[in-house]
Motif scaffolding. Sequence first.
Motif, short mmCIF file in Angstrom:
data_model
loop_
_atom_site.label_atom_id
_atom_site.label_comp_id
_atom_site.label_asym_id
_atom_site.label_seq_id
_atom_site.Cartn_x
_atom_site.Cartn_y
_atom_site.Cartn_z
N LYS A 202 0.83 -1.21 0.00
CA LYS A 202 0.00 0.00 0.00
C LYS A 202 0.86 1.26 0.00
CE LYS A 202 -4.30 -1.79 1.63
NZ LYS A 202 -5.43 -1.74 2.53
N GLY B 61 -13.23 2.14 -3.32
CA GLY B 61 -13.39 0.86 -2.60
C GLY B 61 -12.52 0.92 -1.35
N ASP C 283 -17.15 3.66 -0.98
CA ASP C 283 -17.35 2.21 -0.86
C ASP C 283 -18.85 1.90 -0.90
OD1 ASP C 283 -15.25 -0.17 0.17
OD2 ASP C 283 -17.37 -0.63 0.48
N THR D 207 -20.26 -0.69 0.75
CA THR D 207 -20.77 -1.41 1.92
C THR D 207 -20.82 -0.52 3.15
OG1 THR D 207 -19.74 -3.38 1.00
CG2 THR D 207 -20.50 -3.53 3.28
N LEU E 190 -18.97 2.31 -7.45
CA LEU E 190 -17.95 2.97 -8.26
C LEU E 190 -18.33 3.05 -9.74
CD1 LEU E 190 -14.81 1.41 -6.60
CD2 LEU E 190 -15.39 3.84 -6.65
N CYS F 17 -7.35 -0.22 -4.02
CA CYS F 17 -6.56 -1.32 -3.47
C CYS F 17 -7.45 -2.54 -3.29
CB CYS F 17 -5.96 -0.93 -2.12
SG CYS F 17 -4.77 0.41 -2.24
C1 SAM Z 1 -11.09 -6.45 -0.40
S1 SAM Z 1 -11.92 -5.00 0.14
C2 SAM Z 1 -10.60 -3.81 0.02
C3 SAM Z 1 -10.78 -2.65 0.96
C4 SAM Z 1 -9.61 -1.67 1.03
N1 SAM Z 1 -9.37 -1.01 -0.24
C5 SAM Z 1 -8.36 -2.34 1.52
O1 SAM Z 1 -7.35 -2.34 0.80
O2 SAM Z 1 -8.36 -2.85 2.65
C6 SAM Z 1 -12.94 -4.59 -1.24
C7 SAM Z 1 -13.90 -3.42 -1.00
O3 SAM Z 1 -14.51 -3.07 -2.25
C8 SAM Z 1 -15.85 -2.68 -1.97
N2 SAM Z 1 -16.62 -2.79 -3.22
C9 SAM Z 1 -16.93 -3.91 -3.92
N3 SAM Z 1 -17.65 -3.60 -5.01
C10 SAM Z 1 -17.78 -2.24 -5.02
C11 SAM Z 1 -18.41 -1.31 -5.90
N4 SAM Z 1 -19.05 -1.72 -7.00
N5 SAM Z 1 -18.35 0.01 -5.60
C12 SAM Z 1 -17.71 0.44 -4.47
N6 SAM Z 1 -17.08 -0.39 -3.60
C13 SAM Z 1 -17.12 -1.72 -3.88
C14 SAM Z 1 -16.30 -3.64 -0.89
O4 SAM Z 1 -17.41 -3.13 -0.19
C15 SAM Z 1 -15.03 -3.73 -0.04
O5 SAM Z 1 -15.05 -2.78 1.00
#
Ligand code: SAM
Length: 217
Positions: A37, A56, A80, A82, A108, A123
Amino acid sequence: MTTESQRMVEVYRKRAKRYDVTSNRLYLIGQRTMAYKHLALEQLALRPGDTVVDAGCGTGHNLPLLAEAVGPTGRVIGVDLTDAMLEQAEDRVRRAGLSQVSLVQGDLTTYQYPENVRGIIACFSLTLIGEYAKIVERGYEALDPGGRWVVLDYRLPRWWPDRLIPALGPMIAPFGGDVSMVQRHPWEPVQEGAARHRMLTRYGGWVYVAVGEAPQK
Ligand SMILES: C[S@@+](CC[C@H](N)C(=O)[O-])C[C@H]1O[C@@H](n2cnc3c(N)ncnc32)[C@H](O)[C@@H]1O
């Protein structure tokens, strides 16, 4: 909301409270998530006063680092899908007293970017989203010329045999994914839309940082 988005929300609502702890387990298999990161964040080349979007953002790991990079006059927006992940991020932002950070619940694929965006970072999020190419494209439209798109994510290294792809299922499932996602290549639209681009890899080629510089409009 698409079926895919609904599934993501269900997965990450269940995972939100323990997301940071469970992610740390990746260190047991030699991954250095925070180092990746930091590497990705450096590629944004942010300056004080800049506006940056964390696409995200999840529980907001990156937000304090981004806030430091843009300083008190800058702007950091975490987006995000969620709610439960954003609640964790909100806690983090409040505890750290980061007044330049705001959080937006949204998808997104339809998110409306603000003006004058100098950097967008995603990420470990884009591979989870089928419409990643649209997201990258819309990001480039929002970025100022010379602004940077940075994607940190996993990919299948060239040396991994096809017959062993099914073995990856149990690693991907907890993140709401499945093995079909190895066909998703978010670095490609990052490179295609860029005036200049570069790619860095870590962890034997499993982890990459794709960097694209937005062209003149
Ligand atoms: C694996 S986590 C990564 C979180 C953070 N970026 C990290 O590195 O710890 C993936 C994230 O993407 C979000 N996500 C998935 N699809 C999405 C979308 N269409 N729009 C926005 N966020 C999304 C999920 O809610 C989740 O919080």
